[in-house]
Design a protein around this motif. Structure first.
Motif, PDB file in Angstrom:
ATOM      1  N   ALA A 105      40.525   1.195  18.235  1.00  0.00           N
ATOM      2  CA  ALA A 105      41.890   0.804  18.635  1.00  0.00           C
ATOM      3  C   ALA A 105      42.726   0.404  17.421  1.00  0.00           C
ATOM      4  O   ALA A 105      43.937   0.416  17.474  1.00  0.00           O
ATOM      5  CB  ALA A 105      41.853  -0.353  19.626  1.00  0.00           C
TER       6      ALA A 105
ATOM      7  N   PRO B  19      37.608  -9.999  15.970  1.00  0.00           N
ATOM      8  CA  PRO B  19      37.185  -9.077  17.029  1.00  0.00           C
ATOM      9  C   PRO B  19      35.902  -9.566  17.694  1.00  0.00           C
ATOM     10  O   PRO B  19      35.138 -10.348  17.112  1.00  0.00           O
ATOM     11  CB  PRO B  19      36.958  -7.766  16.272  1.00  0.00           C
ATOM     12  CG  PRO B  19      36.605  -8.198  14.887  1.00  0.00           C
ATOM     13  CD  PRO B  19      37.425  -9.431  14.621  1.00  0.00           C
ATOM     14  N   THR B  20      35.681  -9.124  18.898  1.00  0.00           N
ATOM     15  CA  THR B  20      34.442  -9.451  19.602  1.00  0.00           C
ATOM     16  C   THR B  20      33.320  -8.574  19.063  1.00  0.00           C
ATOM     17  O   THR B  20      33.446  -7.344  19.033  1.00  0.00           O
ATOM     18  CB  THR B  20      34.594  -9.222  21.114  1.00  0.00           C
ATOM     19  OG1 THR B  20      35.665 -10.047  21.598  1.00  0.00           O
ATOM     20  CG2 THR B  20      33.315  -9.581  21.854  1.00  0.00           C
ATOM     21  N   ILE B  21      32.245  -9.210  18.621  1.00  0.00           N
ATOM     22  CA  ILE B  21      31.150  -8.465  17.996  1.00  0.00           C
ATOM     23  C   ILE B  21      29.805  -8.958  18.508  1.00  0.00           C
ATOM     24  O   ILE B  21      29.731  -9.973  19.222  1.00  0.00           O
ATOM     25  CB  ILE B  21      31.177  -8.607  16.450  1.00  0.00           C
ATOM     26  CG1 ILE B  21      30.998 -10.093  16.052  1.00  0.00           C
ATOM     27  CG2 ILE B  21      32.467  -8.043  15.885  1.00  0.00           C
ATOM     28  CD1 ILE B  21      30.683 -10.296  14.598  1.00  0.00           C
TER      29      ILE B  21
ATOM     30  N   GLU C 176      27.208  -7.389  12.052  1.00  0.00           N
ATOM     31  CA  GLU C 176      26.352  -6.717  13.030  1.00  0.00           C
ATOM     32  C   GLU C 176      25.119  -6.093  12.386  1.00  0.00           C
ATOM     33  O   GLU C 176      24.306  -5.476  13.076  1.00  0.00           O
ATOM     34  CB  GLU C 176      27.156  -5.664  13.796  1.00  0.00           C
ATOM     35  CG  GLU C 176      28.188  -6.293  14.725  1.00  0.00           C
ATOM     36  CD  GLU C 176      28.868  -5.294  15.646  1.00  0.00           C
ATOM     37  OE1 GLU C 176      29.313  -5.693  16.727  1.00  0.00           O
ATOM     38  OE2 GLU C 176      28.960  -4.100  15.272  1.00  0.00           O
TER      39      GLU C 176
ATOM     40  N   VAL D  12      34.242   1.411   9.936  1.00  0.00           N
ATOM     41  CA  VAL D  12      35.113   0.433  10.602  1.00  0.00           C
ATOM     42  C   VAL D  12      35.959   1.122  11.674  1.00  0.00           C
ATOM     43  O   VAL D  12      36.115   0.622  12.795  1.00  0.00           O
ATOM     44  CB  VAL D  12      36.014  -0.288   9.581  1.00  0.00           C
ATOM     45  CG1 VAL D  12      36.995  -1.231  10.291  1.00  0.00           C
ATOM     46  CG2 VAL D  12      35.169  -1.076   8.576  1.00  0.00           C
TER      47      VAL D  12
ATOM     48  N   GLY E 104      33.404  -8.336  10.808  1.00  0.00           N
ATOM     49  CA  GLY E 104      32.694  -8.240  12.079  1.00  0.00           C
ATOM     50  C   GLY E 104      31.615  -7.184  12.041  1.00  0.00           C
ATOM     51  O   GLY E 104      30.485  -7.410  12.505  1.00  0.00           O
ATOM     52  N   LEU E 105      31.939  -6.036  11.478  1.00  0.00           N
ATOM     53  CA  LEU E 105      30.947  -4.969  11.386  1.00  0.00           C
ATOM     54  C   LEU E 105      29.834  -5.357  10.425  1.00  0.00           C
ATOM     55  O   LEU E 105      28.645  -5.074  10.686  1.00  0.00           O
ATOM     56  CB  LEU E 105      31.619  -3.674  10.934  1.00  0.00           C
ATOM     57  CG  LEU E 105      30.747  -2.419  10.914  1.00  0.00           C
ATOM     58  CD1 LEU E 105      29.990  -2.239  12.235  1.00  0.00           C
ATOM     59  CD2 LEU E 105      31.591  -1.195  10.620  1.00  0.00           C
TER      60      LEU E 105
ATOM     61  N   GLN F 223      37.867  -7.132  10.934  1.00  0.00           N
ATOM     62  CA  GLN F 223      37.068  -6.033  11.485  1.00  0.00           C
ATOM     63  C   GLN F 223      35.945  -5.657  10.525  1.00  0.00           C
ATOM     64  O   GLN F 223      34.803  -5.426  10.947  1.00  0.00           O
ATOM     65  CB  GLN F 223      37.954  -4.822  11.761  1.00  0.00           C
ATOM     66  CG  GLN F 223      38.926  -5.016  12.908  1.00  0.00           C
ATOM     67  CD  GLN F 223      39.776  -3.778  13.165  1.00  0.00           C
ATOM     68  OE1 GLN F 223      39.940  -2.930  12.276  1.00  0.00           O
ATOM     69  NE2 GLN F 223      40.327  -3.671  14.357  1.00  0.00           N
TER      70      GLN F 223
ATOM     71  N   ARG G 214      35.278   3.823  13.323  1.00  0.00           N
ATOM     72  CA  ARG G 214      34.454   4.200  14.478  1.00  0.00           C
ATOM     73  C   ARG G 214      34.122   2.996  15.361  1.00  0.00           C
ATOM     74  O   ARG G 214      34.100   3.097  16.578  1.00  0.00           O
ATOM     75  CB  ARG G 214      33.154   4.879  14.000  1.00  0.00           C
ATOM     76  CG  ARG G 214      33.346   6.290  13.503  1.00  0.00           C
ATOM     77  CD  ARG G 214      32.015   7.023  13.416  1.00  0.00           C
ATOM     78  NE  ARG G 214      31.111   6.388  12.460  1.00  0.00           N
ATOM     79  CZ  ARG G 214      31.042   6.717  11.171  1.00  0.00           C
ATOM     80  NH1 ARG G 214      31.871   7.652  10.693  1.00  0.00           N
ATOM     81  NH2 ARG G 214      30.197   6.107  10.357  1.00  0.00           N
ATOM     82  N   ARG G 215      33.866   1.856  14.715  1.00  0.00           N
ATOM     83  CA  ARG G 215      33.480   0.666  15.478  1.00  0.00           C
ATOM     84  C   ARG G 215      34.671   0.053  16.201  1.00  0.00           C
ATOM     85  O   ARG G 215      34.535  -0.479  17.312  1.00  0.00           O
ATOM     86  CB  ARG G 215      32.851  -0.358  14.531  1.00  0.00           C
ATOM     87  CG  ARG G 215      32.468  -1.686  15.174  1.00  0.00           C
ATOM     88  CD  ARG G 215      31.398  -1.513  16.230  1.00  0.00           C
ATOM     89  NE  ARG G 215      31.057  -2.798  16.831  1.00  0.00           N
ATOM     90  CZ  ARG G 215      31.708  -3.358  17.855  1.00  0.00           C
ATOM     91  NH1 ARG G 215      32.780  -2.756  18.370  1.00  0.00           N
ATOM     92  NH2 ARG G 215      31.317  -4.516  18.352  1.00  0.00           N
ATOM     93  N   PHE G 216      35.842   0.107  15.587  1.00  0.00           N
ATOM     94  CA  PHE G 216      37.040  -0.490  16.177  1.00  0.00           C
ATOM     95  C   PHE G 216      38.138   0.580  16.275  1.00  0.00           C
ATOM     96  O   PHE G 216      39.120   0.553  15.524  1.00  0.00           O
ATOM     97  CB  PHE G 216      37.519  -1.665  15.340  1.00  0.00           C
ATOM     98  CG  PHE G 216      36.491  -2.754  15.172  1.00  0.00           C
ATOM     99  CD1 PHE G 216      36.198  -3.621  16.231  1.00  0.00           C
ATOM    100  CD2 PHE G 216      35.811  -2.915  13.968  1.00  0.00           C
ATOM    101  CE1 PHE G 216      35.239  -4.609  16.080  1.00  0.00           C
ATOM    102  CE2 PHE G 216      34.864  -3.909  13.814  1.00  0.00           C
ATOM    103  CZ  PHE G 216      34.569  -4.760  14.872  1.00  0.00           C
TER     104      PHE G 216
END
Length: 310
Positions: A310, A240-242, A290, A304, A286-287, A283, A306-308
Motif C-alpha cells: 500500500a 506498521p503492524t508487523i 520480522e 519493503v 518493521g520488516l 516500514q 512487497r511487504r507493504f
C-alpha cells in the motif's frame, strides 16, 4: 547519486540464544553504525564505512561481511587490538548490551588517520554512537564534522552500560549538544531521550535539540512509531503492524532509510516530506524486525514494497 560516509563502530555481537535446549551465544557482525552502512547499501545507496578494526580473524570477517554487503571499507584502519565484543541478552523489549575489550578496537581511529578526501566528498556524513565515548575517535569525528560539505546526520545511540563515573552522563549530554547544534538531522530513540533528559516527554527533548540548532529531529518510539520534529509542531508517525521476531538494529534501520533517502532525493524541502520519509523508514524497520539479527536483517527497497504494497 553521491555517497554517504558512516563513521562509527564495528564489532562482533554475541547474541543470547538456545541450541538443543542449552544456552549458547550466536555470533553476529554488529555495531549500530555498521548496521546503518549495510542498511544504506541494501536500500540502493553508496555507503562508505569509516572506523578502526582489530587485527584478528574476527576483524577479517567484519571486512568481508561489509564488502559482501556492498559497503566500501577503504576508510577503515587496522589497529593492534582484538575485536571488541558486545554480549546481548534479552530480558525485555530492548536488548541489554555489555561490552568487552579494552581498549576497544572500534575506538582507535585518530583524527590524523581520517581519510580527508573521502569525508569532504561525501553527500551525507553520519557520526554517532559509542565511538564518541573514545577520545581518539571523538577527535576524528569532530574533524570529519568540520570537514563535511554535505548533509550532517547524528545519532547519539547511548549505551548506559558504558557510562561510568560521575561525569559520564554530563559528557554525553555535552557531546550530543555539540553535534546536534550543526546537524541537519538528529535521530535518537525514546530510550536515548530518557537518558539525556530523564522524565521529559519526547516532544520536549526534540524541541531542545532543535533549539540547539538541529534542523530535523526524529525520535523512534518502538511499536508506537516515531515522532518527527521538522516544522512548527511535532508529528507522530504510526508504525506498521508487523510480526516482530527480533528488534536488534531496528533504530539503525530507520537511520539507514533516512540516509538512503537523503542520497536519492536530497533533504525534503517541506516538513511533510520528513513525515513521509519517516513513514517509509518505519516500514524498513518493521520488516527488519520480522527477521533475526541486525545487519543481516536489513531489507532492500523491493522487499519493503512487497511487504507493504500500500
Amino acid at each position: 547519486m553521491g555517497y554517504a560516509v558512516v563513521l562509527g563502530e564495528a564489532l562482533v555481537d554475541l547474541l543470547d540464544a538456545e541450541c538443543a535446549g542449552e544456552p549458547v551465544f550466536r555470533q553476529a557482525i554488529g555495531g549500530g553504525p555498521l548496521n546503518v552502512a549495510v542498511g544504506v547499501a541494501r536500500l540502493g545507496g553508496d555507503a562508505r564505512f569509516v572506523g578502526s578494526l582489530g587485527d584478528d580473524v574476527l576483524a577479517d570477517r567484519i571486512r568481508e561481511f561489509l564488502t559482501a554487503a556492498g559497503v566500501d571499507v577503504s576508510g577503515t584502519v587496522t589497529v593492534p587490538a582484538p575485536t571488541a565484543l558486545a554480549v546481548a541478552t534479552f530480558a525485555g523489549a530492548e536488548p541489554d548490551f555489555r561490552f568487552y575489550g579494552e581498549p576497544p578496537s572500534y575506538g582507535q581511529l585518530t583524527a590524523d588517520a581520517l581519510d580527508v578526501a573521502l569525508v569532504e566528498g561525501a553527500d551525507v556524513l553520519y557520526c554517532g554512537s559509542i565511538v564518541l565515548l573514545c577520545p581518539a575517535t571523538l577527535a576524528a569525528a569532530r574533524r570529519a564534522w568540520r570537514l563535511a560539505t554535505g548533509v550532517r546526520v547524528f545519532d547519539p545511540n547511548i549505551r548506559p552500560r558504558l557510562l561510568s563515573g560521575p561525569d559520564a552522563l554530563d559528557a554525553v549530554r555535552h557531546t550530543t549538544a555539540e553535534f546536534a547544534a550543526t546537524a541537519h538531522l538528529v535521530k535518537l530513540s525514546a530510550a536515548d531521550a530518557d537518558v539525556l533528559y530523564p522524565g521529559e516527554p519526547v516532544e520536549r527533548v526534540a524541541a531542545r535539540l532543535r533549539e540547539l540548532g538541529a534542523g530535523t529531529v526524529v525520535v523512534t518510539l518502538g511499536p508506537r512509531g516515531a515522532l518527527v520534529a521538522a516544522g512548527a509542531e511535532p508529528v507522530r508517525v504510526p508504525a506498521p503492524t508487523i510480526r516482530a521476531v527480533d528488534a536488534t538494529g531496528a533504530g539503525d534501520s530507520v537511520m539507514a532509510a533516512l540516509v538512503a533517502g537523503l542520497l536519492v532525493d536530497g533533504p525534503p524541502t517541506e516538513p511533510a516530506g520528513w513525515t513521509d520519509r519517516a513513514a517509509f523508514a518505519l516500514q524498513v524497520a518493521g520488516l527488519a524486525c520480522e527477521s533475526s539479527g541486525g545487519a543481516v536483517a536489513m531489507p532492500t527497497r523491493a522487499e519493503v514494497a512487497r511487504r507493504f504494497p500500500a
